[in-house]
Design an enzyme around this catalytic site. Structure first.
Site, short mmCIF file in Angstrom:
data_model
loop_
_atom_site.label_atom_id
_atom_site.label_comp_id
_atom_site.label_asym_id
_atom_site.label_seq_id
_atom_site.Cartn_x
_atom_site.Cartn_y
_atom_site.Cartn_z
N ASP A 21 -35.95 -32.45 28.99
CA ASP A 21 -35.51 -31.77 30.21
C ASP A 21 -35.59 -30.28 29.93
O ASP A 21 -34.76 -29.72 29.21
CB ASP A 21 -34.08 -32.20 30.55
CG ASP A 21 -33.56 -31.57 31.84
OD1 ASP A 21 -34.13 -30.56 32.28
OD2 ASP A 21 -32.57 -32.08 32.39
N ARG A 51 -48.29 -39.94 50.58
CA ARG A 51 -47.41 -40.47 49.55
C ARG A 51 -48.16 -40.62 48.23
O ARG A 51 -47.60 -40.47 47.15
CB ARG A 51 -46.84 -41.83 49.97
CG ARG A 51 -46.05 -42.52 48.85
CD ARG A 51 -45.23 -43.69 49.36
NE ARG A 51 -46.01 -44.65 50.11
CZ ARG A 51 -46.76 -45.62 49.56
NH1 ARG A 51 -46.85 -45.74 48.25
NH2 ARG A 51 -47.42 -46.46 50.33
N TYR A 80 -26.71 -33.47 30.81
CA TYR A 80 -26.33 -33.14 32.18
C TYR A 80 -25.60 -34.32 32.83
O TYR A 80 -25.99 -35.48 32.67
CB TYR A 80 -27.58 -32.77 32.97
CG TYR A 80 -27.41 -32.71 34.47
CD1 TYR A 80 -26.46 -31.88 35.06
CD2 TYR A 80 -28.21 -33.49 35.30
CE1 TYR A 80 -26.31 -31.84 36.43
CE2 TYR A 80 -28.07 -33.45 36.68
CZ TYR A 80 -27.12 -32.63 37.24
OH TYR A 80 -26.97 -32.59 38.60
N LYS A 102 -34.50 -25.13 40.31
CA LYS A 102 -33.93 -24.04 39.53
C LYS A 102 -34.97 -22.93 39.31
O LYS A 102 -35.41 -22.30 40.26
CB LYS A 102 -33.40 -24.58 38.21
CG LYS A 102 -32.05 -25.27 38.26
CD LYS A 102 -31.92 -26.37 39.25
CE LYS A 102 -30.60 -27.12 39.14
NZ LYS A 102 -30.65 -28.39 39.92
#
Length: 393
Positions: A176, A51, A103, A201
């Site tokens: 972004d 982690r 978005y 993406k």
């Protein structure tokens, strides 16, 4: 030649620290261990718990950080987890300035959740209007969130002046960069503090992973992000990090084809009598074409359009397509079509969608690596289904 001086097409293959723990392996191993053995009490190992850090994640993070020109990166479980990680940098009751038309997932996170749990207030502003930007600033403004191009209208933001304004005011900035990838746009070079990607993406590029990543311009921001990532635990697993790193190897060749195809498709659509409007910054008649030429390597691989059709006609158009697949994502090697009104921005009200220019006849095309002629022929089949003759039947 050092890696950071090499051409992008070389950097995507070799960037970052991709040393392997397996002898003679040409690609970093997928290290799935949750814990790592410490040799002794006084001899801590480089890795302790996955982690916190993991060799596969490190290989990926160091690669994307170099491609963006940053100090380092934090890989997260999804694009929204990466967005949330950035928002954890803010103090309670912070004010955030956000590019209008952002978005839908980011809009939902801020308006439905952060406003309630953290007291965040938001001003949605056209960031190309510097007077409106200055007027929206308050004493509590801590972050300017820039999406460029916006989803799905593809409006650009002139990054450099927004970054300069933010630096003068002591405000963090984050871009972004999902729609561009570091191949097409490098915001840190324009003075931005943080870059966020939905790695699902273009970074992954094959529609087979969920992930997000935040790249920091400075070591201080990187340290803060890593502490946040360790605390909230929304990290990307080693297998998805492996997929993302593998995807980066072909980012240059994929984007070359996808952006070239997108320009061909946009030019075709701009001349079609059944198209009401085309949104693509790579077209010479786009109002922000000059900005795109200055700030981006190409017009990108996403094209949006408004059909001269109602909702029923738009549905018929989509149903006739055989290469473009109806899907709620973008950036893969296969071409996709998205009905933003009912899919990517479905959580917005009708009024909010209208304010962002998202109408029932708006379609977003994510252009893949197929042959451009075949993509255009596929769209022709869709147009045939909504032709005036069909509408009269």
């Amino acid at each position: 030649m050092s890696q950071d001086k090499a051409n992008f097409s070389t950097q995507v293959i070799h960037a970052g620290d991709q040393s392997s723990y397996a002898d003679n392996a040409i690609f970093p191993a997928i290290v799935t261990a949750s814990s790592f053995i410490q040799r002794s009490l006084d001899e801590p190992s480089e890795y302790a718990y996955s982690r916190v850090s993991n060799p596969t994640r490190h290989a990926y993070e160091s690669c994307i950080a170099q491609l963006e020109g940053g100090s380092g990166a934090v890989a997260c479980a999804s694009g929204m987890a990466a967005t949330s990680t950035v928002f954890e940098l803010l103090k309670k009751d912070a004010h955030v300035i956000v590019m209008a038309g952002v978005y839908g997932g980011t809009f939902r996170l801020l308006n439905d959740y952060r406003s309630r749990t953290s007291g965040v207030t938001v001003s949605y502003v056209d960031l190309n209007d510097l007077e409106a930007l200055a007027a929206s600033r308050t004493d509590k403004t801590q972050l300017i969130w820039i999406e460029t191009p916006t989803n799905p209208i593809l409006q650009l933001v002139d990054i450099a002046p927004v970054a300069a304004f933010a630096r003068e005011q002591g405000i963090l900035t984050c871009v972004d960069n999902t729609f561009c990838s570091p191949w097409n746009q490098r915001p840190l070079e324009h003075g931005i503090d943080l870059v966020m990607h939905s790695a699902s993406k273009y970074i992954g590029g094959h529609s087979d992973l969920i992930g997000g990543v935040v790249v920091a311009a400075s070591e201080d921001l990187l340290k803060r992000l890593r502490n946040i990532s360790m605390a909230i635990g929304a990290v990307q697993g080693p297998f998805d990090c492996y997929l993302a790193l593998r995807g980066l190897k072909t980012l240059d060749v994929r984007m070359e084809r996808q952006c070239s195809n997108a320009l061909s498709v946009a030019q075709f659509l701009s001349q079609h009598p059944q198209v009401e409007a085309v949104f693509y910054p790579g077209l010479a008649n786009h109002p922000q074409y000059a900005l795109g030429q200055r700030q981006m390597r190409s017009g990108g691989a996403v094209v949006s359009l408004r059909l001269k059709a109602d909702r029923a006609g738009t549905a018929r158009f989509i149903e006739q397509l055989s290469i473009f697949v109806l899907a709620d994502s973008l950036g893969g090697v296969e071409s996709m079509i998205n009905h933003s009104y009912s899919m990517s921005h479905c959580s917005l009200s009708h009024e909010q969608k209208a304010a962002f220019g998202i109408t029932e006849n708006l379609l977003r095309l994510s252009i893949g690596i197929e042959h451009a002629d075949d993509l255009i022929a596929d769209l022709q089949r869709g147009f045939a289904a909504v032709s005036p003759e069909k509408a009269g039947q």
